[in-house]
Motif scaffolding. Structure first.
Motif, PDB file in Angstrom:
ATOM      1  N   TRP A   1       2.747   2.379  -2.166  1.00 12.51           N
ATOM      2  CA  TRP A   1       2.493   3.254  -3.317  1.00 12.51           C
ATOM      3  C   TRP A   1       3.490   4.412  -3.285  1.00 12.51           C
ATOM      4  O   TRP A   1       3.883   4.884  -2.234  1.00 12.51           O
TER       5      TRP A   1
ATOM      6  N   LYS B   1       1.349  -3.372   1.683  1.00 15.95           N
ATOM      7  CA  LYS B   1       0.883  -2.525   0.590  1.00 15.95           C
ATOM      8  C   LYS B   1       1.809  -1.313   0.459  1.00 15.95           C
ATOM      9  O   LYS B   1       2.339  -0.822   1.451  1.00 15.95           O
TER      10      LYS B   1
ATOM     11  N   GLU C   1       6.411  -2.888 -11.707  1.00 18.08           N
ATOM     12  CA  GLU C   1       5.063  -2.833 -12.266  1.00 18.08           C
ATOM     13  C   GLU C   1       4.794  -1.499 -12.951  1.00 18.08           C
ATOM     14  O   GLU C   1       4.134  -1.436 -13.992  1.00 18.08           O
TER      15      GLU C   1
ATOM     16  N   SER D   1       9.043  -4.431  -6.424  1.00 13.80           N
ATOM     17  CA  SER D   1       7.988  -5.047  -7.223  1.00 13.80           C
ATOM     18  C   SER D   1       7.052  -3.988  -7.788  1.00 13.80           C
ATOM     19  O   SER D   1       6.640  -4.051  -8.958  1.00 13.80           O
ATOM     20  N   SER D   2       6.733  -2.979  -6.981  1.00 13.43           N
ATOM     21  CA  SER D   2       5.872  -1.880  -7.436  1.00 13.43           C
ATOM     22  C   SER D   2       6.558  -1.075  -8.535  1.00 13.43           C
ATOM     23  O   SER D   2       5.938  -0.726  -9.551  1.00 13.43           O
TER      24      SER D   2
ATOM     25  N   HIS E   1       0.033  -1.144  -4.552  1.00 15.77           N
ATOM     26  CA  HIS E   1       0.620  -2.431  -4.930  1.00 15.77           C
ATOM     27  C   HIS E   1       0.745  -3.284  -3.676  1.00 15.77           C
ATOM     28  O   HIS E   1       1.165  -2.794  -2.624  1.00 15.77           O
ATOM     29  N   SER E   2       0.385  -4.565  -3.756  1.00 11.32           N
ATOM     30  CA  SER E   2       0.375  -5.455  -2.596  1.00 11.32           C
ATOM     31  C   SER E   2       1.230  -6.686  -2.836  1.00 11.32           C
ATOM     32  O   SER E   2       1.332  -7.176  -3.970  1.00 11.32           O
ATOM     33  N   LYS E   3       1.799  -7.185  -1.750  1.00 12.81           N
ATOM     34  CA  LYS E   3       2.574  -8.423  -1.814  1.00 12.81           C
ATOM     35  C   LYS E   3       2.366  -9.160  -0.495  1.00 12.81           C
ATOM     36  O   LYS E   3       2.355  -8.541   0.576  1.00 12.81           O
TER      37      LYS E   3
ATOM     38  N   TYR F   1      -3.630   4.164  -6.928  1.00 11.17           N
ATOM     39  CA  TYR F   1      -2.713   3.042  -7.110  1.00 11.17           C
ATOM     40  C   TYR F   1      -2.183   2.540  -5.768  1.00 11.17           C
ATOM     41  O   TYR F   1      -1.702   3.311  -4.936  1.00 11.17           O
TER      42      TYR F   1
END
Length: 248
Positions: free
Chosen positions: A81, A79, A42, A38-39, A6-8, A4
């Protein structure tokens, strides 16, 4: 199973750059806060999950390595995690990349979950909708030295004083973690910062600060281009510490 991440995406705005047209350290921390939240959203344990329980995640430590300045107008990807937590410590990793996939920065952070009514630390098992055994165990930074040495104020140089006001607050009603980065770097002058770049920045949040408190910030050089800074309150209690390493 794919790990996993997560990117923004962000683009460095005028208000996010310093006098050298480079990304402010506090803005880098803001980007990390945004992508972390944000992660968490999610993954199902974000603000909407903890707020009704009167709980909050608070960052306790951040360690960053910057490989080159990030410039005004640049488009970057951050990014993140989470790593498997311990009893009460939640880890989170970050990487910053340019549009051409150049690695710009690595960072690691530690968080805790707080009961906002009692102020007590909550165990990681309080988050009841996660299977921590599936978490990404990769580290952006290895062997991080989380403990930042303290020094007596007599051994340091008084560099900056601030009285906390409402604009420093976040929704947890205390000074937002990103603001302390500005405070610590305010221990240096424009002339000093104009001839160097930031290579490493580590910060430890020791004590929460409230509106009306006066904080004094001290700095101490420990070796060439390496400084310790610390903020103390009116009781001379340390509220925040940082270790700052400059490159030429």
């Amino acid at each position: 199973m794919e790990k996993y991440v997560h990117s923004k995406e962000f683009q460095v705005k005028y208000c996010e750059a310093d006098f050298k047209d480079e990304l402010k350290t506090s803005t880098a921390l803001s980007y990390m806060e945004e992508v972390a939240c944000s992660s968490a959203d999610e993954l199902g344990f974000g603000y909407d999950y903890v707020k009704p329980k009167n709980q909050a995640f608070m960052v306790t430590n951040i360690c960053c390595e910057f490989y080159r300045p990030i410039r005004l107008g640049e488009k970057i990807t951050v990014k993140t995690w989470p790593t498997p937590p311990t009893f009460v410590v939640f880890g989170r990793e970050y990487q910053f990349f340019s549009e051409t996939a150049e690695l710009l920065a690595n960072a690691s952070s530690r968080w805790c979950l707080i009961d906002m009514q009692t102020g007590k630390l909550l165990q990681s098992k309080t988050i009841d909708n996660q299977d921590y055994s599936t978490y990404n165990t990769d580290k952006a930074l290895e062997n991080v030295q989380w403990k930042i040495p303290a020094f007596s104020i007599e051994d340091g140089e008084l560099a900056f004083v601030i009285k906390i006001a409402n604009s420093e607050y976040d929704h947890n009603l205390h000074v937002n973690n990103t603001r302390y980065a500005d405070y610590c770097l305010n221990c240096f002058s424009v002339a000093e910062l104009s001839v160097c770049t930031l290579a490493q920045f580590s910060i430890s949040y020791v004590k929460q600060c409230k509106e009306g408190e006066v904080l004094k910030f001290y700095r101490k050089a420990t070796e060439k281009n390496v400084y310790l800074t610390q903020g103390v309150n009116e009781k001379n209690e340390i509220v925040v510490q940082a270790r700052i390493v400059f490159g030429e």
